[in-house]
Each structure stands twice: as C-alpha cells, then as structure tokens.
Design an enzyme around this catalytic site. Structure first.
Site: not given
Length: 628
Positions: A33, A36, A469-471, A30-31, A540
């Site tokens: 307060d 429960k 740009g790593s090659g 339930g909501s 990747s």
C-alpha cells in the site's frame, strides 16, 4: 489515446522514430500500500496511454471496487488479478508497456508482501532501473529495506526513491528530508551509493509527469522525465564481447552459423574469437541478420556469426573475443534466492540453467543465509521459501561464466527441480572456487576395463530400494551368496552397516538422507571402477537421489531393484520394532510414517515380496543379471 504531432505531419517519420526509440525496463517495489500500482496507473493516464474503452471500464471498476470514494482508482489499471482487486494489494508481477515521444517503457509492478519476494526477484531480473516507493506517513519500513537489498543484490544501478503520498503530510519538506536521511544511512550499508529522491503524490499527480507547484522547494525533475533521461545499457558495449549460442543455424550444407543475442561488447568481421568451454579459436567471417550482413554488432542485437574455420560449437557455448575470454569452471560460490515451498536440500541434484546452457548442479550446505531486514548473516543448513543464502555449487560439467556483477547473462542462473520441472531458485555467481581449476582427474594406466577383465566380470551397481522391513538386505545377502559361489567378486553396502562408519555423522532429516545417498553413490561408483559387483541396500526414499546414483554409473552398469512391499505388510513384519516406535512418536522422520517414500517409476526389476519368498526374489534377480 494521445497522438504525437509527428503522426499528423508524417506517419512514416513517426513510425521510424518510434521504432528507434530506446527501451527502458523498470520496476516498482516497496511495502504494501505504498502506491506502486497507483503510480503506474497515473503515469499511463497522464501520458494518455489509455484507450477510451479502458478508461470507461476503469471508471466503472473504480465505482465498483475502487478505494477512492468513486473517483478514479488508478491502481486498477495494473492490479489484474481478482484477488488483488478484492484485497487492494498486488500479488503477482504485472507488466505494462507505455511510451512517450522520447522513449518506450516496460514497467513491472512487483508485490509488496514478504511472502511474494520471489515474484519481486522475477520482476527485477530484467530491469534497468528501480523505483522504490515509501509512504511519507510511514517512512522507511522493513519491506523498504528488503526490496532495496534485493535491488542492490540484483545489480540494478539506476534507483529512484519515490517518497509518495506527500499530500497526506501537507507536502512538508522537513518530512521529505527526514525520510531521505534515514534511507541514505541504510542504502550506504547495502552498496546503493547513488540514487535520486523525488517527493510526489501518485494519486494527485504531483511530480509524476509534471513538476509540482505544491512542492516548489524540490528543484529536481518529475519522475517521468527522470525515466526518459535514465541511461540504458550505459556500459555494455564497453565490456568484453560475449554471445551465448542459442542455436546452431544450418539451413543447408553450404551454411553453418551460430545464432544468439550479444550480451555485451562489440564484434566485427575479422575478429579473432574463442568458443568456450572448449577453447577452440577461429575468426569471424560474416555477421548475418535477416536484412543484410552487418559491419559490426553490439550488445542487445540478435545475430548469426559465421566463422572461417569448422570448429565444434553447440547450443549453450559462449563465443568471446580470443583476447578477452570469460572464465571456465565447474565449482562456484553463489548467492541463491529460494523460490519453492519445498526447502533446498544440500547435496540434492538440481538442473541449473545459465543462458542457453543446462547442467546438473549440487548445492552445498549454505555458508550462511541473510536476514535482509537486518542484514545479519545467520547460520543455516538449508534454505526455505523466499530465503537468501550464500552457497557453493558443484556442476556436472564446466561452463563459461562471468561474475554476475560484471555480466548478468553469464552470471545469473535458475535452479530447476529435475522431477517436477519447477523453477525452485534463482542465483548469482560470484567467483569460481580455486579447487575448480586446481584439482584435476588423475589418469591411471590400469583402468576400469583392465580391472574388469582381470576379474572376468562386468562391474555393476545393483541398487535395492524399498521401505524398511521390505526385505532388501535379506535378498541382497542371498544374491551375493549365489554370485560368490560362482566366483564373482562382490560387496554389499547395507544402510545400517554404512551408518556405523562412513555415514555415522548423519541423521534422518531429508537433508541428511540426501547426503547419505550421495556418499553411497560415490562409493559404489568407485567399487564399480574397481571391477566389483556392488549391491546397495538402502531405503533411498527420494527419486532424485536414486537418479543421481544412476548418473554416477555408465550405461548398463546401474540396476534399480524395487523391493515392492506394501506399508501394511512391512509394518506387520517390523522385525526391528521401528514402525512401533514411529507410531508412538519416539522415532521421528521415519520413512512411510512421517517422511515420504517415492517409489520408482520404471525400475529395471520389481520384486513383489507378497508373491515371492526371499530365495525366489534372489533367483529372479540372478536370472535377470545373466540375461542382461
């Protein structure tokens, strides 16, 4: 604690009676307060299931952190986390055991806050019944609707609407009737057609364990009596026999049995069974338990079956009656509740665990997600934390299943992140997709081995990964030139080139990156099947997708090459000017800047481009390939 009259009369009779009492699992929801935890604490207190030291501690805690002005705060019996006591709310799922002379109970106190929906689903997954609490002052709230929808979704058939805090509305019947009418109208929309409404005050103990004199206008039973009388496993024995195999029991050469929990139906020696997904059949020889063989076994019992024939059955297979087998498929429609802070990414491989069977699953883009507050179906490309969506699943292998509505054990599953091993979602299978049964792999006379022999080479995927740009492309191009000069049959799949055609519809979100790699992994697999050496040059960025690509290849066919270039060096080169655009905010989701790169942990080859020229890197890879 209270003592049963039977204890004083005959302790052995009492123990026998207690051992054979039925067990009801239920949850409260339930909501925030709505009371429960107070309700559960009151039931424990009134049923005298609290030890003297617990009661003393409760009285101390009630004065220290309670909310009842020094009176006993029953919620503190259940709210075990210090954060819960400080805030006066339930965060995690709290489980408590108690019993009466008639029945044993395990209750799950589930949190009311929307952000803990996943905790509520966890508590509901094993429940036979649900108590949905409503504050009589507030009536039906958003969380009431949310939890009612989840109760319906999870197939809980026995529901109590507990309209609590009636003491704060002077125990008025008209207020009870008003809330009941509002809830009944909503319940019909979500398929809850049968529920029991009980007015109560958990704090005052009205209609909890005994009928309330203050609400004499209510003729129904108090809550505890309803719980004692609620049917348990009412129709499981009437359903077809199902037993997922948890263990192949082989203590010696003369005994081979299959152990598991009977999830539904009845089995007897002599019954004809079918093992799935293999479809092999035999007959039951014995039903073995620790004490003695049984003449029959029913739902809820843990047993070991021995068979009259030596057939191949493994952990995760399902044993069923031959005349009433479950379906077998590898593609499904399902409902998924997403548990993880990191969103579900369509196409990403996850582990799916259903019963004792674990397979790899890929989730397609959601058909829709459900706004459980309004029941509206919304368009979605992924699922975020606590969202619920309907999605298609594709598995790495066929599984035996029943729709969740028919059998929770064979229709309910969890999804697990392959790298972190976190449980990221839970779901329910609806039905197998027709294409699962109607699309079959077409065998060809000319196979992979024949094509490779004709080309005089072994097909391979050489997967280059690294930052922009790593090659990667430069080194892949040099390697292909070297292999081509030797007469090898090669092809390069380059990230930029593929996005001009096959993947031109994809962007650079995480979900699109996953789909980008999935498509390329499938294409590279087909190229290897054709006998080619294919070089894949893609950033990747995610380990999970590179692992997916690896699994598409056979052992020894996939070679991961990590082009290891520090971000500062890749950014210094910036041949295409992409890092500058990303730093300026003109290029979103750029790997290394505002999108992560997960470096390989154990690649076959690592190339340090700060210590090697592209030519040296290509030569090093060439040498490795010739020696492996």
């Amino acid at each position: 604690m209270s003592t049963s009259d039977l204890i004083a009369e005959d302790i052995e009779a009492y123990l026998h009676h207690h051992q054979h009492k039925s067990l009801l699992r239920f949850l409260t929801c339930g909501s925030v307060d709505d009371g429960k935890s107070t309700l559960i604490g009151r039931m424990l207190y009134d049923s005298k299931m609290i030890f003297e030291d617990q009661l003393a501690a409760l009285e101390v805690d009630s004065r220290k952190v309670g909310t009842q002005g020094g009176d006993i705060d029953f919620a503190l019996l259940v709210d075990g986390l210090s954060a819960e006591r400080e805030q006066g709310i339930t965060i995690d799922v709290a489980y408590r055991f108690f019993s009466t002379d008639k029945r044993k109970f395990i209750v799950a106190d589930t949190p009311g806050h929307e952000q803990y929906t996943r905790n509520m689903v966890t508590g509901a997954s094993t429940a036979d019944a649900a108590i949905i609490l409503i504050d009589a002052r507030k009536g039906v709230l958003t969380q009431t609707r949310r939890h009612s929808y989840l109760v319906s979704l999870l197939g809980i058939r026995h529901v109590v609407l507990a309209i609590n805090k009636m003491d704060l509305v002077d125990y008025r019947q008209d207020r009870f009737d008003e809330i009941l009418a509002d809830y009944r109208a909503f319940a019909l929309q979500i398929g809850i057609t049968d529920f029991t409404a009980i007015p109560m005050s958990a704090l005052k103990g009205e209609n909890v364990t005994e009928p309330s004199s203050k609400m004499a206008w209510h003729a129904g039973a108090p809550l505890l009596r309803w719980l004692e009388d609620a049917p348990v496993e009412d129709d499981l024995q009437a359903r077809p026999f199902r037993m997922p195999v948890q263990w192949v029991n082989r203590p010696d050469l003369d005994f081979r049995g299959f152990s598991g929990l009977v999830s539904s139906g009845v089995i007897r020696p002599g019954d004809r069974i079918k093992a799935l997904p293999s479809g092999r059949e035999s007959t039951v020889s014995r039903i073995v338990t620790l004490g003695a063989d049984l003449p029959e076994a029913v739902a809820g019992q843990s047993i070991t079956l021995t068979l009259n024939d030596e057939i191949d059955i493994s952990r995760g297979d399902v044993i069923a009656l031959a005349g009433q087998p479950p379906e077998v498929a590898d593609q499904f429609e399902s409902t998924i509740v997403w548990f993880d802070d990191e969103a579900l990414l369509p196409g990403r491989p996850y582990l799916m665990k259903l019963g004792a069977r674990t397979v790899t699953a890929q989730v397609a883009e959601p058909k829709y997600k459900v706004n459980v507050n309004t029941l509206e179906k919304l368009a979605a490309t992924r699922l975020e934390l606590n969202e619920i969506g309907v999605c298609n699943l594709s598995l790495s292998a066929p599984i035996a299943f029943d729709p969740y509505a028919d059998n929770k054990d064979l229709g309910g599953f969890i999804l697990i992140d392959r790298l972190s091993n976190r449980t990221v979602g839970a779901g329910m299978l609806h039905f197998a997709l027709r294409r699962s049964q109607n699309i079959h792999w077409q065998a060809m006379d000319v196979d992979k081995a024949a094509r490779a022999a004709a080309m005089g080479q072994k097909g391979r995927v050489i997967w280059f990964t690294g930052l922009s740009g790593s090659g990667k492309s430069t080194i892949a191009n040099l390697l292909e030139k070297r292999l081509h000069a030797e007469g090898r049959h090669t092809y390069v799949l380059d990230g930029d080139n593929v996005r001009h055609g096959l993947n031109r519809d994809l962007g650079f979100t995480d979900a699109d990156r996953v789909e980008n790699i999935r498509r390329v992994a499938e294409v590279s697999r087909l190229m290897v099947d054709a006998g080619l050496i294919v070089m894949v040059s893609f950033i990747s960025p995610f380990r999970a997708e590179r692992q997916l690509a690896r699994e598409r290849a056979e052992a020894g066919e996939f070679v991961e090459v990590f082009i290891d270039t520090p971000l500062a060096e890749a950014e210094r080169r910036d041949v295409k000017g992409l890092y500058a655009k990303a730093r300026a905010g003109d290029l979103k989701n750029f790997t290394g800047i505002d999108s992560p790169y997960e470096a390989p942990e154990s690649p076959e080859i690592r190339i340090d481009t700060t210590a090697m020229t592209p030519e040296q890197a290509a030569e090093a890879i060439y040498v490795w390939l010739n020696s492996n």
